[in-house]
Design a protein around this motif. Structure first.
Motif, PDB file in Angstrom:
ATOM      1  N   GLN A  25       0.832  -1.209   0.000  1.00  0.00           N
ATOM      2  CA  GLN A  25       0.000   0.000   0.000  1.00  0.00           C
ATOM      3  C   GLN A  25       0.865   1.256   0.000  1.00  0.00           C
ATOM      4  O   GLN A  25       0.561   2.234  -0.703  1.00  0.00           O
ATOM      5  N   ASN A  26       1.925   1.268   0.776  1.00  0.00           N
ATOM      6  CA  ASN A  26       2.817   2.434   0.825  1.00  0.00           C
ATOM      7  C   ASN A  26       3.512   2.657  -0.507  1.00  0.00           C
ATOM      8  O   ASN A  26       3.690   3.801  -0.937  1.00  0.00           O
ATOM      9  N   ARG A  27       3.908   1.573  -1.181  1.00  0.00           N
ATOM     10  CA  ARG A  27       4.536   1.728  -2.496  1.00  0.00           C
ATOM     11  C   ARG A  27       3.560   2.332  -3.486  1.00  0.00           C
ATOM     12  O   ARG A  27       3.930   3.186  -4.295  1.00  0.00           O
ATOM     13  N   ALA A  28       2.319   1.910  -3.429  1.00  0.00           N
ATOM     14  CA  ALA A  28       1.318   2.461  -4.342  1.00  0.00           C
ATOM     15  C   ALA A  28       1.025   3.921  -4.022  1.00  0.00           C
ATOM     16  O   ALA A  28       0.804   4.735  -4.914  1.00  0.00           O
ATOM     17  N   LYS A  29       1.040   4.262  -2.751  1.00  0.00           N
ATOM     18  CA  LYS A  29       0.701   5.628  -2.338  1.00  0.00           C
ATOM     19  C   LYS A  29       1.851   6.604  -2.557  1.00  0.00           C
ATOM     20  O   LYS A  29       1.662   7.702  -3.068  1.00  0.00           O
ATOM     21  N   HIS A  30       3.047   6.208  -2.185  1.00  0.00           N
ATOM     22  CA  HIS A  30       4.186   7.132  -2.204  1.00  0.00           C
ATOM     23  C   HIS A  30       5.176   6.870  -3.334  1.00  0.00           C
ATOM     24  O   HIS A  30       6.067   7.680  -3.556  1.00  0.00           O
ATOM     25  N   GLY A  31       5.031   5.791  -4.027  1.00  0.00           N
ATOM     26  CA  GLY A  31       6.016   5.430  -5.033  1.00  0.00           C
ATOM     27  C   GLY A  31       5.661   5.906  -6.425  1.00  0.00           C
ATOM     28  O   GLY A  31       5.865   5.186  -7.389  1.00  0.00           O
ATOM     29  N   ARG A  32       5.124   7.104  -6.552  1.00  0.00           N
ATOM     30  CA  ARG A  32       4.757   7.631  -7.870  1.00  0.00           C
ATOM     31  C   ARG A  32       5.828   8.594  -8.363  1.00  0.00           C
ATOM     32  O   ARG A  32       6.494   9.266  -7.576  1.00  0.00           O
ATOM     33  N   THR A  33       5.949   8.705  -9.660  1.00  0.00           N
ATOM     34  CA  THR A  33       6.929   9.622 -10.230  1.00  0.00           C
ATOM     35  C   THR A  33       6.413  11.051 -10.119  1.00  0.00           C
ATOM     36  O   THR A  33       5.219  11.283  -9.866  1.00  0.00           O
ATOM     37  N   LYS A  34       7.306  12.003 -10.321  1.00  0.00           N
ATOM     38  CA  LYS A  34       6.924  13.404 -10.246  1.00  0.00           C
ATOM     39  C   LYS A  34       5.870  13.735 -11.299  1.00  0.00           C
ATOM     40  O   LYS A  34       4.927  14.477 -11.036  1.00  0.00           O
ATOM     41  N   GLY A  35       6.017  13.186 -12.489  1.00  0.00           N
ATOM     42  CA  GLY A  35       5.042  13.419 -13.553  1.00  0.00           C
ATOM     43  C   GLY A  35       3.655  12.916 -13.178  1.00  0.00           C
ATOM     44  O   GLY A  35       2.651  13.592 -13.423  1.00  0.00           O
ATOM     45  N   GLU A  36       3.588  11.733 -12.566  1.00  0.00           N
ATOM     46  CA  GLU A  36       2.300  11.201 -12.135  1.00  0.00           C
ATOM     47  C   GLU A  36       1.668  12.085 -11.070  1.00  0.00           C
ATOM     48  O   GLU A  36       0.465  12.322 -11.077  1.00  0.00           O
ATOM     49  N   ARG A  37       2.494  12.576 -10.127  1.00  0.00           N
ATOM     50  CA  ARG A  37       1.972  13.465  -9.084  1.00  0.00           C
ATOM     51  C   ARG A  37       1.452  14.758  -9.685  1.00  0.00           C
ATOM     52  O   ARG A  37       0.407  15.269  -9.273  1.00  0.00           O
ATOM     53  N   LEU A  38       2.177  15.324 -10.665  1.00  0.00           N
ATOM     54  CA  LEU A  38       1.740  16.562 -11.302  1.00  0.00           C
ATOM     55  C   LEU A  38       0.433  16.368 -12.069  1.00  0.00           C
ATOM     56  O   LEU A  38      -0.447  17.233 -12.042  1.00  0.00           O
ATOM     57  N   VAL A  39       0.315  15.243 -12.763  1.00  0.00           N
ATOM     58  CA  VAL A  39      -0.917  14.962 -13.502  1.00  0.00           C
ATOM     59  C   VAL A  39      -2.096  14.852 -12.542  1.00  0.00           C
ATOM     60  O   VAL A  39      -3.174  15.408 -12.791  1.00  0.00           O
ATOM     61  N   THR A  40      -1.899  14.172 -11.432  1.00  0.00           N
ATOM     62  CA  THR A  40      -2.967  14.023 -10.440  1.00  0.00           C
ATOM     63  C   THR A  40      -3.341  15.376  -9.848  1.00  0.00           C
ATOM     64  O   THR A  40      -4.525  15.682  -9.684  1.00  0.00           O
ATOM     65  N   ALA A  41      -2.349  16.201  -9.525  1.00  0.00           N
ATOM     66  CA  ALA A  41      -2.614  17.523  -8.961  1.00  0.00           C
ATOM     67  C   ALA A  41      -3.374  18.396  -9.956  1.00  0.00           C
ATOM     68  O   ALA A  41      -4.303  19.126  -9.576  1.00  0.00           O
ATOM     69  N   ALA A  42      -3.006  18.333 -11.232  1.00  0.00           N
ATOM     70  CA  ALA A  42      -3.701  19.114 -12.254  1.00  0.00           C
ATOM     71  C   ALA A  42      -5.149  18.647 -12.401  1.00  0.00           C
ATOM     72  O   ALA A  42      -6.062  19.465 -12.566  1.00  0.00           O
ATOM     73  N   GLU A  43      -5.370  17.354 -12.324  1.00  0.00           N
ATOM     74  CA  GLU A  43      -6.734  16.815 -12.441  1.00  0.00           C
ATOM     75  C   GLU A  43      -7.594  17.253 -11.255  1.00  0.00           C
ATOM     76  O   GLU A  43      -8.754  17.639 -11.424  1.00  0.00           O
ATOM     77  N   VAL A  44      -7.026  17.234 -10.046  1.00  0.00           N
ATOM     78  CA  VAL A  44      -7.759  17.677  -8.867  1.00  0.00           C
ATOM     79  C   VAL A  44      -8.089  19.166  -8.979  1.00  0.00           C
ATOM     80  O   VAL A  44      -9.205  19.592  -8.668  1.00  0.00           O
TER      81      VAL A  44
END
Length: 112
Positions: A25-44
Motif C-alpha cells: 500500500q505504501n509503495r502504491a501511495k508514495h512510489g509515484r513519479t513526479k510526472g504522475e503526481r503533477l498529472v494528479t494535482a492538475a486533475e484535482v
C-alpha cells in the motif's frame, strides 16, 4: 489428529504478511513519479474549478447564515448585543437575555 504448530512462529508469519500488505500500500501511495503526481494535482485542480464554477448563489438570508453571521434583518441588533456583552453593559437592549430570545428567525428558515 491435528498438526501441532508453534504459536510464536504462526504470529510472526501473520505479522510478516500484514507488513508486506502495508508495504504494498505504501509503495502504491508514495512510489509515484513526479510526472504522475503533477498529472494528479492538475486533475484535482480542474475538478475543483469545475465544481466552483457550477456553485449556485444563495439568497440573502441563507448566504448570511453560511458565513456564520446573523440573518440580515437582525444583524445590527446581534452586533449591538455582542458589543454590550463584551462591555458588560445590559442597557443596549434593555436585557441581553430578552434581546436574544426576540432576535428573530433562525438561519435557514428564510426570514422573509
Amino acid at each position: 489428529m491435528a498438526e501441532i504448530i508453534n504459536l510464536r512462529m504462526a504470529r510472526k508469519t501473520r505479522a510478516r504478511t500484514a507488513d508486506k500488505a502495508q508495504a504494498e500500500q505504501n509503495r502504491a501511495k508514495h512510489g509515484r513519479t513526479k510526472g504522475e503526481r503533477l498529472v494528479t494535482a492538475a486533475e484535482v485542480a480542474r475538478i475543483d474549478r469545475v465544481l466552483d464554477g457550477a456553485r449556485r448563489e444563495r439568497d440573502g438570508a441563507n448566504a448570511a447564515c453560511e458565513n456564520g453571521d446573523a440573518p440580515p434583518e437582525n444583524g445590527d441588533r446581534a452586533r449591538q448585543e455582542a458589543d454590550a456583552t463584551r462591555k458588560g453593559d445590559t442597557s443596549a437592549s434593555g436585557s441581553i437575555e430578552a434581546g436574544l430570545t426576540s432576535a428573530g428567525p433562525p438561519c435557514g428558515t428564510g426570514g422573509n
